[in-house]
Design a protein around this motif. Structure first.
Motif, mmCIF file in Angstrom:
data_model
loop_
_atom_site.group_PDB
_atom_site.id
_atom_site.type_symbol
_atom_site.label_atom_id
_atom_site.label_comp_id
_atom_site.label_asym_id
_atom_site.label_seq_id
_atom_site.Cartn_x
_atom_site.Cartn_y
_atom_site.Cartn_z
ATOM 1 N N PHE A 237 0.890 -1.213 0.114
ATOM 2 C CA PHE A 237 -0.554 0.155 -0.032
ATOM 3 C C PHE A 237 0.659 1.064 -0.300
ATOM 4 O O PHE A 237 0.072 2.223 0.276
ATOM 5 N N ARG A 238 2.140 0.931 -0.607
ATOM 6 C CA ARG A 238 2.933 2.530 0.235
ATOM 7 C C ARG A 238 2.454 2.541 1.068
ATOM 8 O O ARG A 238 3.182 4.368 1.244
ATOM 9 N N THR A 239 2.357 2.960 2.654
ATOM 10 C CA THR A 239 2.015 3.240 3.439
ATOM 11 C C THR A 239 3.240 2.752 4.978
ATOM 12 O O THR A 239 3.420 1.476 4.607
ATOM 13 N N VAL A 272 7.294 4.499 0.133
ATOM 14 C CA VAL A 272 5.772 5.137 1.162
ATOM 15 C C VAL A 272 5.390 6.550 0.765
ATOM 16 O O VAL A 272 6.411 7.492 0.713
ATOM 17 N N VAL A 273 4.394 6.609 0.161
ATOM 18 C CA VAL A 273 4.169 8.181 0.434
ATOM 19 C C VAL A 273 2.425 8.453 0.831
ATOM 20 O O VAL A 273 1.846 9.231 1.017
ATOM 21 N N GLY A 293 2.901 13.824 -3.049
ATOM 22 C CA GLY A 293 2.123 13.776 -4.249
ATOM 23 C C GLY A 293 0.727 13.629 -4.729
ATOM 24 O O GLY A 293 0.020 14.775 -3.597
ATOM 25 N N SER A 294 -0.286 13.627 -5.769
ATOM 26 C CA SER A 294 -1.563 13.473 -5.310
ATOM 27 C C SER A 294 -1.928 12.728 -4.503
ATOM 28 O O SER A 294 -3.580 13.112 -4.344
ATOM 29 N N PHE A 295 -1.581 11.605 -3.886
ATOM 30 C CA PHE A 295 -2.714 11.602 -2.757
ATOM 31 C C PHE A 295 -3.062 12.745 -1.715
ATOM 32 O O PHE A 295 -2.113 12.825 -0.847
ATOM 33 N N LEU A 340 -2.848 4.937 -4.291
ATOM 34 C CA LEU A 340 -1.487 4.918 -3.466
ATOM 35 C C LEU A 340 -0.384 4.891 -4.425
ATOM 36 O O LEU A 340 0.783 5.424 -4.612
ATOM 37 N N LEU A 341 -0.739 3.150 -4.985
ATOM 38 C CA LEU A 341 0.575 2.616 -5.875
ATOM 39 C C LEU A 341 0.838 3.652 -6.848
ATOM 40 O O LEU A 341 1.433 3.768 -7.846
ATOM 41 N N SER A 342 0.063 4.330 -7.505
ATOM 42 C CA SER A 342 -0.170 5.452 -9.238
ATOM 43 C C SER A 342 0.599 6.238 -8.723
ATOM 44 O O SER A 342 0.518 7.250 -9.425
#
Length: 344
Positions: A237-239, A272-273, A293-295, A340-342
């Protein structure tokens, strides 16, 4: 000068009894913008009282005027606060857009007869104020206070408007809400405002040091514990997330504000985002979210945790247990996996 500022300027042309308040658990922008605005109004001959709903962190106690701030949750201050609000002509609400952000003070402000002024940069404001100085493009409420003062004063030179303590207060708010000028909310206007404030001659490195390099040893030991024992990373989940129980806070004698900013460390992990932090305190769970970013963590916070804020920095609260709150967070993550992945 726009119509709102014209009306406000006209109203302030004679001495008034003024209250300035900010959101609960105030950060450097909430306190810096409030104390800066108070300093300006006092110089203009107004009777000004600054009220914080809850206590503030130790690393902000150097701000000019903070010794006179009343704290509503202190039993010794509560009566004074109510009396001051009852007699006020104007209540200035800084760095929040919903009265619920005032905790128990919210109802008192809502029922007060005084005119309300909102100065804020958060999304979706409640319309409880007669005058609104509101701009979501502003990096900090302190930036809006700077711009408001400049508009009221017209062509007067900067050094005649701002003294060093006032400039330091506003700079503290702008610096912290931009992550020391590294976040995406930094614009040319931010740098121009800071450059103008620096004409007063204050030491910007001193302000940074007092806020960020002024922690007791126990805070650094606490941070080491959190990062080594409590940081969980979910690559799928890049979390990343951290969970702190009330028992852990008591073990480290963690006082108000010592957890401030720790959530940002989660974003330093490779790939991680989004970073989240869950803190159990006084019968509720406070949640901090950060992203890059965009999240939008604001969408997640508002949809699932009674929260809100900015796209990349938001908060929420839960009345469930800390374990139930974290379990719920993990259960909703799959809904956001693609977003999240994008993120680039």
């Amino acid at each position: 000068m726009n119509q709102t500022v014209k009306e406000l300027s006209s109203f302030l042309s004679t001495p008034k009894k003024i209250i300035i308040t900010m959101h609960r658990d105030p950060d450097a922008d909430a306190l810096g913008s409030s104390l800066g605005w108070a300093s300006y109004l006092i110089k203009k001959g107004h009777d000004v009282t600054v009220i914080s709903p809850t206590d503030y962190t130790a690393n902000l106690r150097w701000l000019d005027g903070i010794d006179h701030v009343l704290v509503y949750e202190r039993s010794s201050d509560q009566g004074k606060c109510k009396k001051k609000i009852e007699l006020a002509d104007l209540i200035c609400c800084l760095d929040f857009s919903a009265l619920s952000r005032l905790k128990d003070l919210g109802k008192v402000v809502q029922e007060a007869a005084a005119i309300k002024l909102m100065i804020d940069h958060h999304l979706e404001p409640e319309h409880f104020a007669k005058w609104m100085i509101w701009d979501t493009n502003a990096a900090a409420t302190a930036q809006l206070v700077y711009a408001l003062i400049k508009e009221i004063e017209g062509d007067l030179p900067t050094r005649e408007i701002f003294d060093i303590p006032l400039a330091e207060s506003l700079y503290a708010g702008i610096m912290t809400d931009t992550g020391s000028f590294r976040h995406a909310n930094v614009t040319p206007d931010v740098h121009l405002a800071v450059a103008d404030l620096m004409l007063t001659g204050f030491d910007s490195s001193r302000v940074h040091r007092l806020i960020y390099d002024n922690a007791p040893l126990s805070r650094l030991q606490f941070l080491g514990y959190v990062l080594s024992q409590k940081l969980t990373v979910l690559p799928e989940f890049r979390t990343s997330y951290m969970v702190l129980t009330e028992a852990e806070l008591q073990k480290f004698n963690s006082s108000t504000g010592e957890t401030e900013g720790i959530v940002n460390y989660g974003l330093q992990v490779e790939n991680v985002v989004m970073s989240a932090m869950f803190i159990e305190r006084k019968g509720e769970v406070k949640i901090s979210f950060r992203s890059v970013g965009s999240f939008s963590v604001r969408d997640l916070a508002s949809s699932h945790f009674n929260g809100g804020g900015h796209k990349n920095a938001s908060g929420g609260r839960s009345e469930q247990s800390v374990n139930e709150t974290v379990a719920y967070f993990l259960s909703v993550l799959p809904q956001y996996q693609q977003a999240l992945l994008s993120v680039d």
